[in-house]
Design an enzyme around this catalytic site. Structure first.
Site, PDB file in Angstrom:
ATOM      1  N   GLY A 188      -8.951   3.442   7.347  1.00 41.36           N
ATOM      2  CA  GLY A 188      -8.697   5.079   7.686  1.00 41.36           C
ATOM      3  C   GLY A 188      -7.362   5.122   8.099  1.00 41.36           C
ATOM      4  CG  PHE A 189      -5.859   6.001  10.968  1.00 42.08           C
ATOM      5  CD1 PHE A 189      -5.454   7.334  10.730  1.00 42.08           C
ATOM      6  CD2 PHE A 189      -7.059   5.613  11.600  1.00 42.08           C
ATOM      7  CE1 PHE A 189      -6.377   8.537  11.108  1.00 42.08           C
ATOM      8  CE2 PHE A 189      -8.006   6.843  11.846  1.00 42.08           C
ATOM      9  CZ  PHE A 189      -7.541   8.306  11.726  1.00 42.08           C
ATOM     10  CG  ASP A 234      -5.100   2.494   1.300  1.00 43.10           C
ATOM     11  OD1 ASP A 234      -6.372   1.694   1.216  1.00 43.10           O
ATOM     12  OD2 ASP A 234      -3.751   1.954   1.550  1.00 43.10           O
ATOM     13  CB  SER A 287      -1.103  -0.103   1.058  1.00 43.02           C
ATOM     14  OG  SER A 287      -1.615   1.377   1.364  1.00 43.02           O
ATOM     15  CB  SER A 331       2.865   0.366   8.480  1.00 42.65           C
ATOM     16  OG  SER A 331       2.270  -0.657   9.067  1.00 42.65           O
ATOM     17  CG  HIS A 359      -9.330   0.423  -0.238  1.00 43.15           C
ATOM     18  ND1 HIS A 359      -8.592   0.057   0.929  1.00 43.15           N
ATOM     19  CD2 HIS A 359     -10.639   0.531  -0.020  1.00 43.15           C
ATOM     20  CE1 HIS A 359      -9.619  -0.078   2.004  1.00 43.15           C
ATOM     21  NE2 HIS A 359     -10.831   0.159   1.352  1.00 43.15           N
ATOM     22  N   GLY A 408      -0.836   0.873  10.049  1.00 46.72           N
ATOM     23  CA  GLY A 408      -0.216   0.334  11.164  1.00 46.72           C
ATOM     24  C   GLY A 408      -1.107   0.187  12.307  1.00 46.72           C
ATOM     25  CG  MET A 459     -11.254   3.326   2.603  1.00 50.52           C
ATOM     26  SD  MET A 459      -9.787   3.173   3.176  1.00 50.52           S
ATOM     27  CE  MET A 459      -8.435   3.443   2.294  1.00 50.52           C
ATOM     28  CG  MET A 518     -11.770  -3.046   5.005  1.00 54.74           C
ATOM     29  SD  MET A 518     -10.311  -2.666   4.431  1.00 54.74           S
ATOM     30  CE  MET A 518      -9.380  -1.783   5.762  1.00 54.74           C
ATOM     31  CG  ASP A 562      -6.277  -3.050   3.137  1.00 53.78           C
ATOM     32  OD1 ASP A 562      -5.093  -2.892   3.947  1.00 53.78           O
ATOM     33  OD2 ASP A 562      -6.880  -2.220   2.614  1.00 53.78           O
ATOM     34  CG  MET A 617      -8.280   6.965   3.138  1.00 56.52           C
ATOM     35  SD  MET A 617      -7.278   7.050   4.815  1.00 56.52           S
ATOM     36  CE  MET A 617      -6.367   5.553   4.745  1.00 56.52           C
ATOM     37  CG  HIS A 663      -4.043  -1.504  -1.690  1.00 51.02           C
ATOM     38  ND1 HIS A 663      -5.158  -2.149  -2.112  1.00 51.02           N
ATOM     39  CD2 HIS A 663      -4.299  -0.396  -0.377  1.00 51.02           C
ATOM     40  CE1 HIS A 663      -6.207  -1.771  -0.986  1.00 51.02           C
ATOM     41  NE2 HIS A 663      -5.519  -0.795  -0.177  1.00 51.02           N
ATOM     42  N   GLY A 684      -3.107  -4.686   9.105  1.00 50.26           N
ATOM     43  CA  GLY A 684      -2.293  -5.452   9.992  1.00 50.26           C
ATOM     44  C   GLY A 684      -1.823  -6.421   9.439  1.00 50.26           C
TER      45      GLY A 684
HETATM   46  C1  DX5 Z   1      -6.281   1.180   6.148  1.00 52.86           C
HETATM   47  C2  DX5 Z   1      -5.869   1.042   4.375  1.00 52.86           C
HETATM   48  C3  DX5 Z   1      -4.870  -0.144   4.144  1.00 52.86           C
HETATM   49  C4  DX5 Z   1      -3.591   0.425   4.905  1.00 52.86           C
HETATM   50  C5  DX5 Z   1      -3.032  -0.870   5.708  1.00 52.86           C
HETATM   51  O1  DX5 Z   1      -7.364   1.797   6.075  1.00 52.86           O
HETATM   52  O2  DX5 Z   1      -6.847   0.374   3.658  1.00 52.86           O
HETATM   53  O3  DX5 Z   1      -4.613  -0.381   3.007  1.00 52.86           O
HETATM   54  O4  DX5 Z   1      -2.659   0.933   3.976  1.00 52.86           O
HETATM   55  O5  DX5 Z   1      -1.796  -0.513   6.188  1.00 52.86           O
HETATM   56  P1  DX5 Z   1      -1.109  -1.620   7.324  1.00 52.86           P
HETATM   57  O6  DX5 Z   1      -0.678  -2.764   6.168  1.00 52.86           O
HETATM   58  O7  DX5 Z   1      -0.157  -0.793   7.790  1.00 52.86           O
HETATM   59  O8  DX5 Z   1      -2.166  -1.904   8.353  1.00 52.86           O
HETATM   60 ZN    ZN Z   2      -6.588  -0.223   1.721  1.00 52.51          ZN
END
Ligand code: DX5
Ligand code: ZN
Length: 218
Positions: free
Chosen positions: A144-145, A37, A10, A200, A68, A147, A70, A139, A177, A39, A35, A179
């Site tokens: 949204g974030f 993201d 990502s 991350s 993706h 890490g 969001m 998910m 997607d 937002m 990927h 963690g």
């Molecule tokens: C979170 C994103 C993910 C994010 C995953 O809302 O959709 O794609 O980048 O990040 P990690 O792999 O750090 O959880």
């Molecule tokens: Zn994503």
């Protein structure tokens, strides 16, 4: 895993001022997809980037772009992301009442269509859409974030989706997607998702190739 698992780093975890270099790190690490993201600060609290970033990245790589969304009202943005060169456009069913129409709009644009569900949304909410989809993005954190810590219970949805897709849409890809890292990968592998998104942990890994191989190996 029986077949080649698609690994999609990502871009969210990259240094945004180093876009080209970050994509190169993905390519050199052996990534299959990029990927991206998107937002909007409304569907999720944070704001990242829009279709221009996707279009610019499209000029820098031949890797498929896995967008993706969001965002609220995803339907109104589909056309821009198709024009930007997305290969997959995934939106949240929680953000769109007319999900079937949105899926059809994506496919009419020659792009693969995906739907994502947040941890609190059951698979039953997308059951009627599974025949029409190319991808379901499960998910494993609240979007949204980057890490965040994975919610392992969400992985059970992979089996539930497969139970339906094996009857109505055997070529459906199931993606996860949130963690993903060297610790959580062992439990993830027992569910054999088709696509693994990693943010991350990918950018933190000193040896990106070996990290991707760890995700991909049986
Ligand atoms: C979170 C994103 C993910 C994010 C995953 O809302 O959709 O794609 O980048 O990040 P990690 O792999 O750090 O959880
Ligand atoms: Zn994503």
């Amino acid at each position: 895993m029986n077949k080649h698992t698609i690994i999609a780093p990502s871009f969210l975890a990259a240094d945004f001022t180093l876009g080209k270099e970050s994509i190169k790190l993905m390519e050199e690490g052996g990534a299959d997809w990029v990927h991206l993201d998107v937002m909007d600060g409304s569907f999720v609290p944070d704001i990242t980037f829009g279709h221009k970033m996707v279009g610019d990245i499209n000029t820098k790589t031949d890797l498929p772009l896995d967008v993706h969304l969001m965002v609220e009202h995803p339907q109104s943005h589909i056309d821009n992301f198709i024009k930007a060169g997305a290969d997959y456009i995934t939106f949240h069913m929680e953000a769109e009442v007319h999900s079937h129409r949105t899926v059809e709009l994506i496919k009419q644009g020659g792009v693969k269509a995906g739907i994502s569900i947040v941890p609190s949304t059951p698979v039953s909410a997308i059951k009627e859409l599974i025949p029409y989809l190319d991808l379901v993005l499960v998910m494993t954190v609240n979007p949204g974030f980057g890490g965040q810590i994975m919610i392992p219970r969400c992985l059970n949805k992979i089996e539930e989706i497969r139970e339906i897709s094996s009857r109505v849409n055997p070529s459906l890809l199931v993606s996860i997607d949130g963690g993903v890292n060297s610790d959580t990968i062992n439990v993830i592998k027992t569910y054999a998702p088709d696509v693994i998104v990693t943010g991350s942990a990918f950018f933190k890994a000193k040896d990106k190739k070996s990290y991707i191989n760890t995700l991909r190996s049986k």
